[in-house]
Scaffold this active site. Structure first.
Site, short mmCIF file in Angstrom:
data_model
loop_
_atom_site.label_atom_id
_atom_site.label_comp_id
_atom_site.label_asym_id
_atom_site.label_seq_id
_atom_site.Cartn_x
_atom_site.Cartn_y
_atom_site.Cartn_z
N THR A 70 47.92 24.59 -45.01
CA THR A 70 49.54 24.19 -44.43
C THR A 70 49.85 25.79 -44.86
OG1 THR A 70 49.64 22.17 -44.82
CG2 THR A 70 51.72 23.23 -44.73
N ASN A 150 41.42 17.54 -36.16
CA ASN A 150 41.30 16.53 -37.43
C ASN A 150 41.26 15.14 -36.96
OD1 ASN A 150 43.91 17.95 -36.88
ND2 ASN A 150 44.74 16.20 -38.38
N GLN A 179 38.82 22.02 -40.46
CA GLN A 179 37.74 20.73 -40.30
C GLN A 179 36.50 21.63 -39.80
OE1 GLN A 179 38.28 17.64 -41.20
NE2 GLN A 179 40.62 17.62 -41.49
N SER A 197 41.01 25.27 -46.33
CA SER A 197 41.64 24.39 -47.30
C SER A 197 40.40 23.86 -48.38
CB SER A 197 42.40 23.25 -46.76
OG SER A 197 42.88 22.40 -47.76
N HIS A 199 40.28 21.38 -50.30
CA HIS A 199 40.07 19.78 -50.65
C HIS A 199 39.27 19.10 -49.63
CE1 HIS A 199 43.54 17.77 -48.41
NE2 HIS A 199 43.99 19.02 -48.43
N THR A 235 52.67 34.32 -59.14
CA THR A 235 51.47 34.47 -59.90
C THR A 235 50.14 33.61 -59.43
OG1 THR A 235 53.12 34.26 -61.82
CG2 THR A 235 50.66 33.77 -62.19
N CYS A 320 48.23 13.13 -42.39
CA CYS A 320 49.66 14.02 -42.67
C CYS A 320 50.84 13.28 -41.80
CB CYS A 320 49.30 15.19 -41.91
SG CYS A 320 48.27 16.24 -42.98
N1 PMP Z 1 44.81 21.82 -40.91
C1 PMP Z 1 43.97 20.62 -40.38
C2 PMP Z 1 43.09 20.79 -39.18
C3 PMP Z 1 43.90 19.73 -41.25
O1 PMP Z 1 42.96 18.71 -41.30
C4 PMP Z 1 44.91 19.79 -42.60
C5 PMP Z 1 44.67 18.80 -43.50
N2 PMP Z 1 44.94 17.24 -42.91
C6 PMP Z 1 45.48 20.93 -42.52
C7 PMP Z 1 45.52 21.82 -41.82
C8 PMP Z 1 46.41 21.11 -43.91
O2 PMP Z 1 45.87 21.40 -45.19
P1 PMP Z 1 46.51 21.30 -46.26
O3 PMP Z 1 46.28 19.78 -46.95
O4 PMP Z 1 45.37 22.19 -47.35
O5 PMP Z 1 47.72 21.93 -46.36
#
Ligand code: PMP
Length: 373
Positions: A70, A150, A179, A197, A199, A235, A320
């Site tokens: 994000t 996504n 993705q 990202s 995670h 930081t 999201c």
């Molecule tokens: N872009 C895409 C295509 C995603 O799938 C996601 C996560 N849902 C994000 C951006 C946002 O990632 P983050 O959770 O690291 O902010």
């Protein structure tokens, strides 16, 4: 438990967690401090940056650590728009972007006087290249098109878009590769800005990257101590940054094997679901095998809840936005009906899922659909 919501997030890799614990305990100093402890931390941080640069075939100074995709998307999009607005105020994106891209464009359009072209997608959820070509103007300064969607897993031809844009050196090309990286092979060598990202790859939430080519400049979104080459003050989250390098290395090293495994899960799921009455697929046949989106004739939230009660976790839309509103503008942009756009189910795989889970899922889904009125 069957966890089929890996596009929302993945469980943390145990070896990433182990080295994180080690790092947090040993190296707590601020990397910006000039004493011995700070310098030691900086050295390890720079090793992580160099490793990421090697893995992503870029320069170490092109690696910007962020708090996730994000932030990376916002920094890339608003950073370019604000920096180069004197050259032009026209920017281009697509109708199927993640909210962190789409809403960044909306913000620039509504609050800062930028003009935005939203490129439509075809019935497979892939952006229309002809429309993209026709939308380019003298005053276009930015194109942002996601690598893999996504919600439905459609894959855009990033290399082709980059080659279209190479005739327009004033246009910066950004892709949200959240993705895609570590999952699908895409050549990013001609892309100016790349977001990812941790995670989604068995790394930490709140940890991500923006790769920014040297030729591109950005207006930083936060003013401060000038960390991350002045583009991202604050930081440094040193243990997350080093963990991200490991997360990325592990993902890329196993990408090919994971792809083969996940593709088998995907193909088997498609075959089994195709045998269930009333199921239609929203994901194109050649989507990323990590994401499969479909509709049943029943309300998606009811199906999701019934599966959840049986210990099977899937998603309606993307995490999201799924809590706010079930309507998917991505699926609507693909020309699907309002019912389909409001009742889609997404399953998304990771390396630890198994064929047995797929069989179990299909069996349970069939039962659940029969039970729901
Ligand atoms: N872009 C895409 C295509 C995603 O799938 C996601 C996560 N849902 C994000 C951006 C946002 O990632 P983050 O959770 O690291 O902010």
């Amino acid at each position: 438990m069957i966890y089929f919501d890996n596009a929302a997030t993945t469980p943390i890799d145990k070896s990433v967690l182990a080295s994180f614990n080690d790092l947090v305990n040993k190296y707590f100093a601020n990397p910006s401090s000039s004493h011995k402890l700070g310098l030691e931390t900086t050295k390890i941080e720079e090793m992580a940056r160099n490793q990421i640069a090697r893995l992503m075939s870029c320069l170490p100074e092109e690696v910007i650590f962020t708090s996730g995709a994000t932030e990376s998307n916002n920094l890339a999009i608003k950073g370019v728009a604000f920096k180069y607005q004197n050259r032009g105020k026209h920017i281009i994106t697509s109708t199927i972007e993640h909210p962190s891209v789409y809403n960044a464009f909306k913000c620039l359009e509504n609050d800062f006087g930028f003009q935005v072209s939203y490129i439509p997608v075809d019935s497979n959820g892939v952006i229309e290249l002809d429309v993209l070509k026709k939308s380019i103007r003298e005053d276009t300064i930015l194109v942002s098109i996601m690598s893999v969607n996504n919600e439905v897993g459609s894959i855009n031809n990033i290399e082709e878009i980059a080659s279209i844009l190479k005739d327009y050196p004033k246009i910066m090309f950004h892709t949200d590769a959240t993705q895609a990286i570590g999952k699908i092979d895409i050549n990013y060598s001609k892309v100016d800005l790349i977001s990812m990202s941790a995670h989604k790859l068995h790394g930490f939430k709140g940890s991500g990257l923006l790769i920014k080519r040297k030729r591109v400049d950005l207006m930083p979104l936060s003013s401060g101590g000038g960390q991350e080459f002045g583009y991202r003050s604050g930081t440094n989250n040193f243990p997350y940054e080093v963990s991200l390098a490991k997360t990325l290395r592990l993902a890329l090293e196993s990408q090919k094997d994971n792809y083969i495994h996940v593709k088998k899960l995907y193909d088997r799921t498609r075959t089994l679901l195709a045998q269930i009455d009333g199921i239609t697929f929203n994901s194109p046949i050649d989507s990323s095998p990590y994401i499969l989106n479909f509709c049943t004739k029943k309300k998606a939230s009811v199906v999701q809840e019934a599966l959840s009660l049986r210990g099977i976790f899937v998603s309606t839309k993307s995490a999201c936005s799924s809590k706010k509103n079930a309507y998917s503008s991505v699926i609507a942009s693909m020309g699907k009906s309002t019912f389909e756009a409001s009742n889609s189910i997404r399953i998304s795989f990771a390396r630890e899922n198994t064929i047995e889970e797929v069989e179990e899922f299909a069996k349970n889904l069939k039962e659940v659909l029969q039970l729901i009125k």
